[in-house]
Design a protein around this motif. Structure first.
Motif, PDB file in Angstrom:
ATOM      1  N   ARG A   1      -1.506  -4.554  12.701  1.00  0.00           N
ATOM      2  CA  ARG A   1      -1.553  -3.142  12.295  1.00  0.00           C
ATOM      3  C   ARG A   1      -0.216  -2.601  11.796  1.00  0.00           C
ATOM      4  NH1 ARG A   1      -3.425   0.775  16.180  1.00  0.00           N
ATOM      5  NH2 ARG A   1      -3.858   1.959  14.310  1.00  0.00           N
ATOM      6  N   LEU A   2       0.861  -3.383  11.858  1.00  0.00           N
ATOM      7  CA  LEU A   2       2.176  -2.903  11.418  1.00  0.00           C
ATOM      8  C   LEU A   2       2.705  -3.755  10.274  1.00  0.00           C
ATOM      9  CD1 LEU A   2       4.105  -1.995  14.685  1.00  0.00           C
ATOM     10  CD2 LEU A   2       3.407  -0.462  12.866  1.00  0.00           C
TER      11      LEU A   2
ATOM     12  N   LEU B   1       8.994   7.858   3.312  1.00  0.00           N
ATOM     13  CA  LEU B   1       8.317   7.732   4.600  1.00  0.00           C
ATOM     14  C   LEU B   1       7.094   8.631   4.702  1.00  0.00           C
ATOM     15  CD1 LEU B   1      11.445   7.467   6.912  1.00  0.00           C
ATOM     16  CD2 LEU B   1       9.842   5.636   6.345  1.00  0.00           C
ATOM     17  N   SER B   2       7.062   9.723   3.951  1.00  0.00           N
ATOM     18  CA  SER B   2       5.906  10.617   4.010  1.00  0.00           C
ATOM     19  C   SER B   2       4.640   9.945   3.481  1.00  0.00           C
ATOM     20  CB  SER B   2       6.189  11.915   3.250  1.00  0.00           C
ATOM     21  OG  SER B   2       6.308  11.660   1.872  1.00  0.00           O
ATOM     22  N   SER B   3       4.798   8.878   2.710  1.00  0.00           N
ATOM     23  CA  SER B   3       3.622   8.151   2.205  1.00  0.00           C
ATOM     24  C   SER B   3       3.205   7.027   3.149  1.00  0.00           C
ATOM     25  CB  SER B   3       3.903   7.582   0.814  1.00  0.00           C
ATOM     26  OG  SER B   3       4.844   6.526   0.890  1.00  0.00           O
ATOM     27  N   PHE B   4       3.956   6.821   4.219  1.00  0.00           N
ATOM     28  CA  PHE B   4       3.650   5.784   5.203  1.00  0.00           C
ATOM     29  C   PHE B   4       2.928   6.386   6.395  1.00  0.00           C
ATOM     30  CE2 PHE B   4       7.631   2.920   4.247  1.00  0.00           C
ATOM     31  CZ  PHE B   4       7.146   2.666   2.982  1.00  0.00           C
ATOM     32  N   ASP B   5       2.247   5.540   7.125  1.00  0.00           N
ATOM     33  CA  ASP B   5       1.688   5.877   8.427  1.00  0.00           C
ATOM     34  C   ASP B   5       2.778   5.497   9.433  1.00  0.00           C
ATOM     35  OD1 ASP B   5      -0.058   6.530  10.464  1.00  0.00           O
ATOM     36  OD2 ASP B   5      -1.198   4.659  10.322  1.00  0.00           O
TER      37      ASP B   5
ATOM     38  N   ILE C   1       3.986  -0.994  20.667  1.00  0.00           N
ATOM     39  CA  ILE C   1       4.275  -1.304  19.265  1.00  0.00           C
ATOM     40  C   ILE C   1       4.156  -2.804  19.026  1.00  0.00           C
ATOM     41  CG2 ILE C   1       6.150  -1.349  17.555  1.00  0.00           C
ATOM     42  CD1 ILE C   1       6.835   1.535  18.585  1.00  0.00           C
ATOM     43  N   GLY C   2       4.627  -3.611  19.965  1.00  0.00           N
ATOM     44  CA  GLY C   2       4.462  -5.064  19.860  1.00  0.00           C
ATOM     45  C   GLY C   2       2.994  -5.459  19.781  1.00  0.00           C
ATOM     46  N   ALA C   3       2.147  -4.778  20.540  1.00  0.00           N
ATOM     47  CA  ALA C   3       0.708  -5.063  20.493  1.00  0.00           C
ATOM     48  C   ALA C   3       0.144  -4.768  19.100  1.00  0.00           C
ATOM     49  CB  ALA C   3      -0.026  -4.245  21.552  1.00  0.00           C
ATOM     50  N   GLU C   4       0.657  -3.735  18.447  1.00  0.00           N
ATOM     51  CA  GLU C   4       0.203  -3.432  17.087  1.00  0.00           C
ATOM     52  C   GLU C   4       0.601  -4.529  16.108  1.00  0.00           C
ATOM     53  OE1 GLU C   4       0.128   0.302  15.314  1.00  0.00           O
ATOM     54  OE2 GLU C   4      -0.102   1.413  17.181  1.00  0.00           O
TER      55      GLU C   4
ATOM     56  N   VAL D   1       4.579   1.758   9.571  1.00  0.00           N
ATOM     57  CA  VAL D   1       5.926   1.383  10.006  1.00  0.00           C
ATOM     58  C   VAL D   1       6.205   1.994  11.372  1.00  0.00           C
ATOM     59  CG1 VAL D   1       8.391   1.597   9.473  1.00  0.00           C
ATOM     60  CG2 VAL D   1       6.755   1.237   7.634  1.00  0.00           C
ATOM     61  N   ALA D   2       6.831   1.203  12.240  1.00  0.00           N
ATOM     62  CA  ALA D   2       7.244   1.686  13.555  1.00  0.00           C
ATOM     63  C   ALA D   2       8.736   1.999  13.542  1.00  0.00           C
ATOM     64  CB  ALA D   2       6.943   0.644  14.631  1.00  0.00           C
ATOM     65  N   LEU D   3       9.098   3.063  14.251  1.00  0.00           N
ATOM     66  CA  LEU D   3      10.489   3.514  14.348  1.00  0.00           C
ATOM     67  C   LEU D   3      10.873   3.609  15.822  1.00  0.00           C
ATOM     68  CD1 LEU D   3      10.123   6.350  11.706  1.00  0.00           C
ATOM     69  CD2 LEU D   3      11.078   4.062  11.328  1.00  0.00           C
TER      70      LEU D   3
END
Length: 131
Positions: free
Chosen positions: A72-73, A27-31, A64-67, A4-6
């Motif tokens: 990847r997101l 969130l701790s279980s997320f990348d 982030i857009g490239a991901e 997830v991106a923030l």
């Protein structure tokens, strides 16, 4: 692992901190990935590891857009300030377009961010149970 991106405009960074502190266990279980300053604040004010991209004004939102394009997101929480966004802050238009093209959920306010986080957590739990 769910990724997830923030991102948060300057006037919404405190709201982002409130959100990540409330959902810290999930969130701790997320990348997690974030734009520079937002990521720095999250790491300083919550017990979360964050991969920091460049700050928004110098292309972090584009990274982030490239991901998203690379698959990847799984979701983005971009707390936008529609009333007083400054010219140096990231523009959501291109990111919204690329998320729509690639069917990646993009939340632009806190309540939508909560739905994205909870939904992705539910999806990850379902994947774990199926494995």
């Amino acid at each position: 692992m769910t990724r997830v991106a923030l991102i948060a405009h300057d006037d919404k960074k405190s709201t982002m901190i409130d959100l990540v502190q409330e959902y810290e266990a999930v969130l701790s279980s997320f990348d997690l990935v974030a734009t520079g300053t937002t990521g720095q604040r999250i790491m300083a004010e919550a017990d979360l590891d964050v991969e920091r991209k460049e700050s928004g004004p110098v292309g972090g939102d584009t990274q982030i857009g490239a991901e998203v394009v690379e698959g990847r997101l799984d979701g983005i929480v971009f707390l936008q300030d529609p009333m007083t966004a400054q010219p140096h802050e990231p523009d959501i238009g291109a990111l919204m377009r690329i998320c729509n093209v690639h069917d990646v959920p993009l939340a632009t306010c806190r309540s939508a961010g909560e739905y994205v986080v909870r939904g992705l957590a539910r999806d990850e739990e379902t994947r774990r149970q199926s494995a």
